[in-house]
Design a protein around this motif. Structure first.
Motif, PDB file in Angstrom:
ATOM      1  N   PHE A  22       0.771  -1.153   0.283  1.00 31.45           N
ATOM      2  CA  PHE A  22       0.015  -0.052   0.066  1.00 31.45           C
ATOM      3  C   PHE A  22       0.813   1.393  -0.142  1.00 31.45           C
ATOM      4  CE2 PHE A  22      -3.607   2.256   2.643  1.00 31.45           C
ATOM      5  CZ  PHE A  22      -3.891   3.051   1.355  1.00 31.45           C
ATOM      6  N   GLY A  23       1.963   1.130   0.799  1.00 32.44           N
ATOM      7  CA  GLY A  23       2.837   2.346   0.853  1.00 32.44           C
ATOM      8  C   GLY A  23       3.392   2.977  -0.396  1.00 32.44           C
ATOM      9  N   MET A  24       3.956   1.540  -0.938  1.00 31.84           N
ATOM     10  CA  MET A  24       4.731   1.443  -2.233  1.00 31.84           C
ATOM     11  C   MET A  24       3.741   2.241  -3.399  1.00 31.84           C
ATOM     12  SD  MET A  24       7.640  -1.422  -1.906  1.00 31.84           S
ATOM     13  CE  MET A  24       8.579  -0.229  -3.556  1.00 31.84           C
ATOM     14  N   ALA A  25       2.734   1.613  -3.189  1.00 33.74           N
ATOM     15  CA  ALA A  25       1.476   2.172  -4.283  1.00 33.74           C
ATOM     16  C   ALA A  25       1.462   3.572  -4.151  1.00 33.74           C
ATOM     17  CB  ALA A  25       0.259   1.453  -4.221  1.00 33.74           C
ATOM     18  N   PHE A  26       1.502   4.060  -2.939  1.00 36.95           N
ATOM     19  CA  PHE A  26       1.073   5.579  -2.620  1.00 36.95           C
ATOM     20  C   PHE A  26       2.249   6.486  -3.319  1.00 36.95           C
ATOM     21  CE2 PHE A  26       2.180   9.223  -0.301  1.00 36.95           C
ATOM     22  CZ  PHE A  26       1.252  10.024  -0.844  1.00 36.95           C
ATOM     23  N   GLY A  27       3.441   6.067  -2.892  1.00 41.11           N
ATOM     24  CA  GLY A  27       4.642   6.534  -3.404  1.00 41.11           C
ATOM     25  C   GLY A  27       4.805   6.767  -4.894  1.00 41.11           C
ATOM     26  N   ALA A  28       4.682   5.337  -5.415  1.00 38.48           N
ATOM     27  CA  ALA A  28       4.659   5.272  -6.928  1.00 38.48           C
ATOM     28  C   ALA A  28       3.488   6.087  -7.592  1.00 38.48           C
ATOM     29  CB  ALA A  28       4.446   3.955  -7.301  1.00 38.48           C
ATOM     30  N   ALA A  29       2.272   5.921  -7.327  1.00 36.61           N
ATOM     31  CA  ALA A  29       1.119   6.857  -7.771  1.00 36.61           C
ATOM     32  C   ALA A  29       1.646   8.461  -7.549  1.00 36.61           C
ATOM     33  CB  ALA A  29      -0.034   6.748  -7.004  1.00 36.61           C
TER      34      ALA A  29
ATOM     35  N   THR B 189       8.195   3.061   3.131  1.00 36.74           N
ATOM     36  CA  THR B 189       7.630   2.576   1.845  1.00 36.74           C
ATOM     37  C   THR B 189       7.039   3.493   0.910  1.00 36.74           C
ATOM     38  OG1 THR B 189       5.529   1.982   3.081  1.00 36.74           O
ATOM     39  CG2 THR B 189       6.991   0.283   3.000  1.00 36.74           C
ATOM     40  N   SER B 190       6.688   4.505   1.314  1.00 31.48           N
ATOM     41  CA  SER B 190       6.234   5.715   0.620  1.00 31.48           C
ATOM     42  C   SER B 190       7.024   6.232  -0.097  1.00 31.48           C
ATOM     43  CB  SER B 190       5.470   6.724   1.519  1.00 31.48           C
ATOM     44  OG  SER B 190       4.117   6.222   1.965  1.00 31.48           O
ATOM     45  N   LEU B 191       8.347   6.444   0.485  1.00 32.39           N
ATOM     46  CA  LEU B 191       9.623   7.091   0.004  1.00 32.39           C
ATOM     47  C   LEU B 191      10.234   6.021  -1.112  1.00 32.39           C
ATOM     48  CD1 LEU B 191      11.509   8.851   2.798  1.00 32.39           C
ATOM     49  CD2 LEU B 191       9.711   9.871   1.220  1.00 32.39           C
ATOM     50  N   ALA B 192      10.260   4.745  -0.660  1.00 35.81           N
ATOM     51  CA  ALA B 192      10.876   3.547  -1.484  1.00 35.81           C
ATOM     52  C   ALA B 192       9.898   3.629  -2.820  1.00 35.81           C
ATOM     53  CB  ALA B 192      10.528   2.344  -0.823  1.00 35.81           C
ATOM     54  N   GLY B 193       8.345   3.546  -2.648  1.00 37.67           N
ATOM     55  CA  GLY B 193       7.653   3.738  -3.915  1.00 37.67           C
ATOM     56  C   GLY B 193       7.698   4.732  -4.746  1.00 37.67           C
ATOM     57  N   PHE B 194       8.095   6.139  -4.038  1.00 38.33           N
ATOM     58  CA  PHE B 194       8.345   7.198  -5.015  1.00 38.33           C
ATOM     59  C   PHE B 194       9.504   6.808  -5.965  1.00 38.33           C
ATOM     60  CE2 PHE B 194      10.933  10.970  -5.464  1.00 38.33           C
ATOM     61  CZ  PHE B 194       9.983  12.007  -6.094  1.00 38.33           C
ATOM     62  N   PHE B 195      10.703   6.324  -5.454  1.00 40.50           N
ATOM     63  CA  PHE B 195      11.788   6.148  -6.523  1.00 40.50           C
ATOM     64  C   PHE B 195      11.490   4.954  -7.560  1.00 40.50           C
ATOM     65  CE2 PHE B 195      13.992   8.041  -2.881  1.00 40.50           C
ATOM     66  CZ  PHE B 195      14.704   9.055  -3.409  1.00 40.50           C
ATOM     67  N   VAL B 196      10.611   4.015  -7.267  1.00 36.12           N
ATOM     68  CA  VAL B 196      10.208   2.965  -7.793  1.00 36.12           C
ATOM     69  C   VAL B 196       9.209   3.413  -8.997  1.00 36.12           C
ATOM     70  CG1 VAL B 196       8.817   0.572  -8.105  1.00 36.12           C
ATOM     71  CG2 VAL B 196      10.699   1.094  -6.134  1.00 36.12           C
ATOM     72  N   GLY B 197       8.579   4.420  -8.379  1.00 35.18           N
ATOM     73  CA  GLY B 197       7.407   4.802  -9.307  1.00 35.18           C
ATOM     74  C   GLY B 197       8.206   5.543 -10.479  1.00 35.18           C
ATOM     75  N   ALA B 198       9.056   6.000 -10.580  1.00 36.87           N
ATOM     76  CA  ALA B 198       9.944   6.776 -11.776  1.00 36.87           C
ATOM     77  C   ALA B 198      10.379   5.794 -12.652  1.00 36.87           C
ATOM     78  CB  ALA B 198      11.196   7.344 -11.278  1.00 36.87           C
ATOM     79  N   PHE B 199      10.286   4.380 -12.318  1.00 37.26           N
ATOM     80  CA  PHE B 199      10.604   3.240 -13.482  1.00 37.26           C
ATOM     81  C   PHE B 199       9.118   2.441 -13.795  1.00 37.26           C
ATOM     82  CE2 PHE B 199      14.201   4.121 -10.715  1.00 37.26           C
ATOM     83  CZ  PHE B 199      15.021   4.337 -11.697  1.00 37.26           C
ATOM     84  N   ILE B 200       7.899   2.976 -13.514  1.00 35.12           N
ATOM     85  CA  ILE B 200       6.849   2.406 -13.642  1.00 35.12           C
ATOM     86  C   ILE B 200       5.880   3.479 -14.368  1.00 35.12           C
ATOM     87  CG2 ILE B 200       4.743   0.845 -12.929  1.00 35.12           C
ATOM     88  CD1 ILE B 200       6.290   0.451 -10.598  1.00 35.12           C
TER      89      ILE B 200
END
Length: 232
Positions: A30-37, A153-164
């Motif tokens: 959930f946290g990574m999804a928010f960061g990515a979004a 996890t939000s911050l991790a998702g933020f960086f992952v989101g750049a590649f999705i």
């Protein structure tokens, strides 16, 4: 009846933190999804950090992304304030249920506990309290553990989101409804108590189908409350 004495110990804090382990897989996603979004929406690292650390309202943060604008107007500001206030209004009731437990706590410590209050933390803590536990540090432990994980996890998702480029292809837009659906399982007490949930959901779907915007959240919530009042 006399109010049971409470305590605040390191052992209770650690027990509370450990109690959150079953929720960690869902919260990580959930946290990574928010960061990515948030990354896809164009938010900066500082904005994501600020939202997760200080607003700290997962569902409201996700809903807020839907109305997030690069250029703000009074209308969009009012919209995001109203929507997030309605989504978070459930915390008024969750906090009220903790009043017998926190009534003798220092005001500053109670305020910190209530800031860290989440749906998952409330479920774990009320179960502990209903089983006879009275260590307020248990509630604090669940809150701190979930807050640290959410921010990380939000911050991790933020960086992952750049590649999705398209999060929907991976089903990330379904994370929030699935997560909250699972969180409702421990609250199940039979078909009749669940009737307000059902009415709220059906009314929300109907209003969403015919009325643009986010009115469906408010109307659905009011319909659920009205149903619960009529059942008393």
């Amino acid at each position: 009846m006399p109010v049971p004495e409470t305590s605040f110990t390191c052992a209770g804090f650690m027990q509370g933190a450990r109690s959150t382990f079953p929720a960690l897989p869902g919260l990580v996603v959930f946290g990574m999804a928010f960061g990515a979004a948030a990354a896809q929406k164009g938010l900066s690292f500082g904005e994501v950090l600020g939202l997760s650390a200080f607003v700290y309202a997962g569902a409201a943060q996700m809903v807020g992304l839907e109305v997030w604008q690069k250029v703000w107007t009074p209308g969009t500001i009012l919209t995001i304030m109203t929507v997030t206030a309605v989504v978070n209004s459930r915390l008024l009731l969750l906090g009220a249920t903790l009043q017998p437990w926190l009534r003798n706590e220092p005001v500053a410590r109670s305020a910190l506990n209530l800031f860290l209050l989440t749906d998952a933390g409330w479920i774990f803590s009320t179960r502990y309290h209903n089983d006879g536990g009275r260590d307020v540090a248990f509630l604090f432990g669940t809150g701190v553990a979930l807050w640290v994980l959410w921010v990380a996890t939000s911050l991790a998702g933020f960086f992952v989101g750049a590649f999705i480029p398209e999060p929907q292809r991976f089903g990330l837009d379904l994370v929030m409804p699935i997560f909250f659906g699972v969180m409702l399982v421990p609250l199940w007490k039979g078909a009749r108590p669940a009737l307000p949930w059902l009415v709220a959901g059906l009314v929300s779907l109907l209003v969403h189908a015919f009325v643009p915007g986010y009115v469906f959240i408010i109307v659905g919530a009011l319909a659920g409350v009205a149903t619960g009042m009529l059942m008393k």
